[in-house]
Motif scaffolding. Structure first.
Motif, PDB file in Angstrom:
ATOM      1  N   LYS A  89      79.729 113.342 188.527  1.00  0.00           N
ATOM      2  CA  LYS A  89      80.872 113.862 187.784  1.00  0.00           C
ATOM      3  C   LYS A  89      80.507 115.234 187.238  1.00  0.00           C
ATOM      4  O   LYS A  89      79.505 115.369 186.526  1.00  0.00           O
ATOM      5  N   LYS A  90      81.305 116.242 187.593  1.00  0.00           N
ATOM      6  CA  LYS A  90      81.028 117.603 187.152  1.00  0.00           C
ATOM      7  C   LYS A  90      82.010 118.095 186.103  1.00  0.00           C
ATOM      8  O   LYS A  90      81.661 118.902 185.254  1.00  0.00           O
ATOM      9  N   ASP A  91      83.264 117.628 186.178  1.00  0.00           N
ATOM     10  CA  ASP A  91      84.263 118.129 185.244  1.00  0.00           C
ATOM     11  C   ASP A  91      84.052 117.496 183.867  1.00  0.00           C
ATOM     12  O   ASP A  91      83.659 116.343 183.739  1.00  0.00           O
ATOM     13  N   GLY A  92      84.301 118.282 182.833  1.00  0.00           N
ATOM     14  CA  GLY A  92      84.214 117.777 181.468  1.00  0.00           C
ATOM     15  C   GLY A  92      82.813 117.427 181.030  1.00  0.00           C
ATOM     16  O   GLY A  92      82.610 116.464 180.276  1.00  0.00           O
ATOM     17  N   PHE A  93      81.805 118.195 181.459  1.00  0.00           N
ATOM     18  CA  PHE A  93      80.413 117.920 181.081  1.00  0.00           C
ATOM     19  C   PHE A  93      80.312 117.930 179.548  1.00  0.00           C
ATOM     20  O   PHE A  93      80.592 118.946 178.904  1.00  0.00           O
ATOM     21  N   PRO A  94      79.915 116.794 178.915  1.00  0.00           N
ATOM     22  CA  PRO A  94      80.062 116.668 177.458  1.00  0.00           C
ATOM     23  C   PRO A  94      78.831 117.041 176.648  1.00  0.00           C
ATOM     24  O   PRO A  94      78.859 116.908 175.414  1.00  0.00           O
ATOM     25  N   PHE A  95      77.759 117.479 177.294  1.00  0.00           N
ATOM     26  CA  PHE A  95      76.513 117.743 176.577  1.00  0.00           C
ATOM     27  C   PHE A  95      76.257 119.247 176.470  1.00  0.00           C
ATOM     28  O   PHE A  95      76.478 119.994 177.425  1.00  0.00           O
ATOM     29  N   ASN A  96      75.763 119.673 175.312  1.00  0.00           N
ATOM     30  CA  ASN A  96      75.441 121.075 175.088  1.00  0.00           C
ATOM     31  C   ASN A  96      74.015 121.205 174.568  1.00  0.00           C
ATOM     32  O   ASN A  96      73.600 120.432 173.693  1.00  0.00           O
ATOM     33  N   LYS A  97      73.290 122.172 175.109  1.00  0.00           N
ATOM     34  CA  LYS A  97      71.940 122.411 174.625  1.00  0.00           C
ATOM     35  C   LYS A  97      71.981 122.811 173.152  1.00  0.00           C
ATOM     36  O   LYS A  97      72.775 123.652 172.744  1.00  0.00           O
ATOM     37  N   GLY A  98      71.114 122.173 172.373  1.00  0.00           N
ATOM     38  CA  GLY A  98      71.109 122.414 170.936  1.00  0.00           C
ATOM     39  C   GLY A  98      72.175 121.641 170.190  1.00  0.00           C
ATOM     40  O   GLY A  98      72.283 121.763 168.969  1.00  0.00           O
ATOM     41  N   GLY A  99      72.961 120.831 170.909  1.00  0.00           N
ATOM     42  CA  GLY A  99      74.065 120.106 170.288  1.00  0.00           C
ATOM     43  C   GLY A  99      73.784 118.620 170.134  1.00  0.00           C
ATOM     44  O   GLY A  99      72.976 118.034 170.853  1.00  0.00           O
ATOM     45  N   TYR A 100      74.495 118.016 169.204  1.00  0.00           N
ATOM     46  CA  TYR A 100      74.386 116.584 168.960  1.00  0.00           C
ATOM     47  C   TYR A 100      75.423 115.844 169.791  1.00  0.00           C
ATOM     48  O   TYR A 100      76.482 116.385 170.130  1.00  0.00           O
ATOM     49  N   PHE A 101      75.116 114.601 170.121  1.00  0.00           N
ATOM     50  CA  PHE A 101      76.052 113.796 170.907  1.00  0.00           C
ATOM     51  C   PHE A 101      75.960 112.338 170.477  1.00  0.00           C
ATOM     52  O   PHE A 101      75.010 111.903 169.841  1.00  0.00           O
ATOM     53  N   GLU A 102      76.993 111.613 170.881  1.00  0.00           N
ATOM     54  CA  GLU A 102      77.040 110.171 170.691  1.00  0.00           C
ATOM     55  C   GLU A 102      77.566 109.573 171.983  1.00  0.00           C
ATOM     56  O   GLU A 102      78.528 110.095 172.563  1.00  0.00           O
ATOM     57  N   MET A 103      76.938 108.536 172.463  1.00  0.00           N
ATOM     58  CA  MET A 103      77.443 107.877 173.659  1.00  0.00           C
ATOM     59  C   MET A 103      77.382 106.361 173.489  1.00  0.00           C
ATOM     60  O   MET A 103      76.517 105.826 172.800  1.00  0.00           O
ATOM     61  N   VAL A 104      78.364 105.708 174.099  1.00  0.00           N
ATOM     62  CA  VAL A 104      78.430 104.251 174.092  1.00  0.00           C
ATOM     63  C   VAL A 104      78.596 103.792 175.529  1.00  0.00           C
ATOM     64  O   VAL A 104      79.453 104.305 176.260  1.00  0.00           O
ATOM     65  N   ILE A 105      77.755 102.855 175.935  1.00  0.00           N
ATOM     66  CA  ILE A 105      77.887 102.238 177.253  1.00  0.00           C
ATOM     67  C   ILE A 105      78.401 100.818 177.029  1.00  0.00           C
ATOM     68  O   ILE A 105      77.689  99.963 176.498  1.00  0.00           O
ATOM     69  N   PHE A 106      79.656 100.574 177.408  1.00  0.00           N
ATOM     70  CA  PHE A 106      80.249  99.247 177.272  1.00  0.00           C
ATOM     71  C   PHE A 106      79.932  98.419 178.514  1.00  0.00           C
ATOM     72  O   PHE A 106      80.148  98.876 179.642  1.00  0.00           O
ATOM     73  N   ALA A 107      79.455  97.200 178.304  1.00  0.00           N
ATOM     74  CA  ALA A 107      79.221  96.261 179.404  1.00  0.00           C
ATOM     75  C   ALA A 107      80.495  95.449 179.612  1.00  0.00           C
ATOM     76  O   ALA A 107      80.759  94.486 178.887  1.00  0.00           O
ATOM     77  N   ASN A 108      81.303  95.860 180.570  1.00  0.00           N
ATOM     78  CA  ASN A 108      82.541  95.168 180.908  1.00  0.00           C
ATOM     79  C   ASN A 108      82.304  94.231 182.086  1.00  0.00           C
ATOM     80  O   ASN A 108      81.345  94.408 182.847  1.00  0.00           O
ATOM     81  N   PRO A 109      83.159  93.252 182.304  1.00  0.00           N
ATOM     82  CA  PRO A 109      82.957  92.345 183.441  1.00  0.00           C
ATOM     83  C   PRO A 109      82.907  93.059 184.783  1.00  0.00           C
ATOM     84  O   PRO A 109      82.163  92.659 185.675  1.00  0.00           O
ATOM     85  N   GLY A 110      83.692  94.131 184.949  1.00  0.00           N
ATOM     86  CA  GLY A 110      83.734  94.800 186.250  1.00  0.00           C
ATOM     87  C   GLY A 110      82.804  95.980 186.396  1.00  0.00           C
ATOM     88  O   GLY A 110      82.566  96.445 187.509  1.00  0.00           O
ATOM     89  N   GLY A 111      82.288  96.501 185.272  1.00  0.00           N
ATOM     90  CA  GLY A 111      81.430  97.666 185.359  1.00  0.00           C
ATOM     91  C   GLY A 111      81.073  98.190 183.986  1.00  0.00           C
ATOM     92  O   GLY A 111      81.368  97.554 182.963  1.00  0.00           O
ATOM     93  N   TYR A 112      80.424  99.341 183.980  1.00  0.00           N
ATOM     94  CA  TYR A 112      80.027  99.991 182.735  1.00  0.00           C
ATOM     95  C   TYR A 112      81.008 101.121 182.429  1.00  0.00           C
ATOM     96  O   TYR A 112      81.266 101.976 183.280  1.00  0.00           O
ATOM     97  N   GLN A 113      81.566 101.106 181.221  1.00  0.00           N
ATOM     98  CA  GLN A 113      82.409 102.203 180.755  1.00  0.00           C
ATOM     99  C   GLN A 113      81.587 103.059 179.807  1.00  0.00           C
ATOM    100  O   GLN A 113      81.082 102.568 178.791  1.00  0.00           O
ATOM    101  N   VAL A 114      81.431 104.327 180.154  1.00  0.00           N
ATOM    102  CA  VAL A 114      80.654 105.257 179.338  1.00  0.00           C
ATOM    103  C   VAL A 114      81.617 106.155 178.571  1.00  0.00           C
ATOM    104  O   VAL A 114      82.488 106.796 179.170  1.00  0.00           O
ATOM    105  N   ASN A 115      81.448 106.198 177.269  1.00  0.00           N
ATOM    106  CA  ASN A 115      82.234 107.089 176.417  1.00  0.00           C
ATOM    107  C   ASN A 115      81.271 108.030 175.709  1.00  0.00           C
ATOM    108  O   ASN A 115      80.231 107.594 175.215  1.00  0.00           O
ATOM    109  N   VAL A 116      81.610 109.302 175.688  1.00  0.00           N
ATOM    110  CA  VAL A 116      80.752 110.304 175.059  1.00  0.00           C
ATOM    111  C   VAL A 116      81.569 111.060 174.014  1.00  0.00           C
ATOM    112  O   VAL A 116      82.676 111.521 174.297  1.00  0.00           O
ATOM    113  N   ASN A 117      81.009 111.152 172.818  1.00  0.00           N
ATOM    114  CA  ASN A 117      81.659 111.852 171.704  1.00  0.00           C
ATOM    115  C   ASN A 117      83.073 111.348 171.462  1.00  0.00           C
ATOM    116  O   ASN A 117      84.004 112.105 171.208  1.00  0.00           O
ATOM    117  N   GLY A 118      83.225 110.016 171.570  1.00  0.00           N
ATOM    118  CA  GLY A 118      84.493 109.378 171.239  1.00  0.00           C
ATOM    119  C   GLY A 118      85.536 109.382 172.326  1.00  0.00           C
ATOM    120  O   GLY A 118      86.643 108.880 172.119  1.00  0.00           O
TER     121      GLY A 118
END
Length: 320
Positions: A89-118
């Motif tokens: 995935k290239k569009d919407g790259f959510p990480f910045n050098k020198g920046g803070y981030f938050e990520m959540v990996i949800f374990a769903n029955p069909g797959g993993y849903q990754v959310n970054v910065n809400g």
């Protein structure tokens, strides 16, 4: 006194990287991996792996790999000694050098849903059964502020903790919670108000995670009774460089408590607050460090049955 934490609340703070954290009882639907961190200016890449073993060469059920050359994130699995087909995935790259981030990996029955910065970022279909996952691994050029495996109810009483369709509460979808013991609420709107079943009993822990946006000045966490008494008012005031603790009983504010060794609240940086209710006082921890104690001024704890969070704050997770 042994405090009772919400289900799954066993965060690790500021671990050295590379880092491995066991998932006790293995990963199950309804659980999530919650990470707060910062990307150093020199970072080229880092990875978060949900692995099926603690040793090098173990199968990896989910490989999450941001790469700053080209600003893309690579997703994959490693099984039987070989990598599978990459997803990128290239569009919407959510990480910045020198920046803070938050990520959540949800374990769903069909797959993993990754959310970054809400915000929803990517859904990765299972290639390896998630129940085989027993370790979270972090490697590369990244600083981890906190990491925890949240949940463990496995979709029991109160329903699953994962969002419907892999989408994130607070992004145009209803907020979901687990009303039974320790269910987290992700990205609730502010002001936030919730009933505390059974009231503020001794040994109970309340967790609030989020950040103050740039330009924010103040926010409050309030423990109230149904009649409106404010038993514990925890008020961050950046404009005064203070964190004020107080109570408003019978219509009058009491004496403010402001003493603190340091102020851990910085605009744009994520915080992790845990408030633990003891027999004689509240014990407050911020980012894993003891911050203050506050003696009970309203001793009938079971009557304190409302949690309120208001002000200049973006909430990531509330759990109790």
């Amino acid at each position: 006194m042994a405090f009772v934490s919400p289900v799954g609340y066993q965060p690790v703070y500021n671990p050295a990287v590379p880092f491995r954290q066991p998932v006790f009882g293995n990963l199950r639907p309804g659980m999530s991996v919650y990470i707060q961190g910062m990307v150093p200016h020199h970072s080229k890449t880092f990875s978060v792996n949900l692995s099926c073993g603690q040793f090098n060469g173990s199968d990896i059920a989910f490989h999450f790999n941001p790469r700053f050359d080209g600003k893309r994130v690579v997703f994959n699995t490693f099984q039987g000694g070989s990598w599978g087909g990459e997803e990128k995935k290239k569009d919407g790259f959510p990480f910045n050098k020198g920046g803070y981030f938050e990520m959540v990996i949800f374990a769903n029955p069909g797959g993993y849903q990754v959310n970054v910065n809400g915000s929803p970022f990517y859904h990765f279909n299972h290639r390896i059964p998630l129940e085989r996952v027993d370790n979270v691994q972090v490697d590369g050029e990244v600083n981890i502020q906190s990491l925890s495996v949240v949940g463990g109810g496995g979709g029991g009483v109160g329903g699953p903790a994962y969002p419907p369709g892999g989408m994130m509460p607070g992004q145009g979808y209803p907020v979901m919670t687990l009303p039974a013991m320790g269910g987290p609420t992700y990205n609730p709107p502010v002001p936030y108000r919730a009933n505390i079943p059974g009231g503020v009993s001794p040994k109970r822990t309340f967790v609030v995670r989020g950040f103050m946006p740039m330009g924010g000045q103040t926010f409050s966490i309030n423990f109230k009774t149904a009649s409106g008494e404010n038993a514990f008012h925890f008020n961050v005031r950046l404009n005064e460089r203070a964190v004020v603790r107080n109570s408003c009983l019978r219509g009058s504010w009491g004496h403010e408590e402001r003493a603190m060794g340091h102020n851990p609240f910085v605009p744009g940086q994520y915080f992790d607050i845990s408030i633990r209710s003891g027999n004689g006082r509240y014990k407050v921890f911020v980012n894993g460090q003891h911050f203050c104690d506050y003696a009970h001024r309203f001793p009938t704890l079971q009557m304190i049955n409302n949690l309120e969070i208001v002000g200049d704050v973006v909430l990531s997770l509330v759990q109790f």
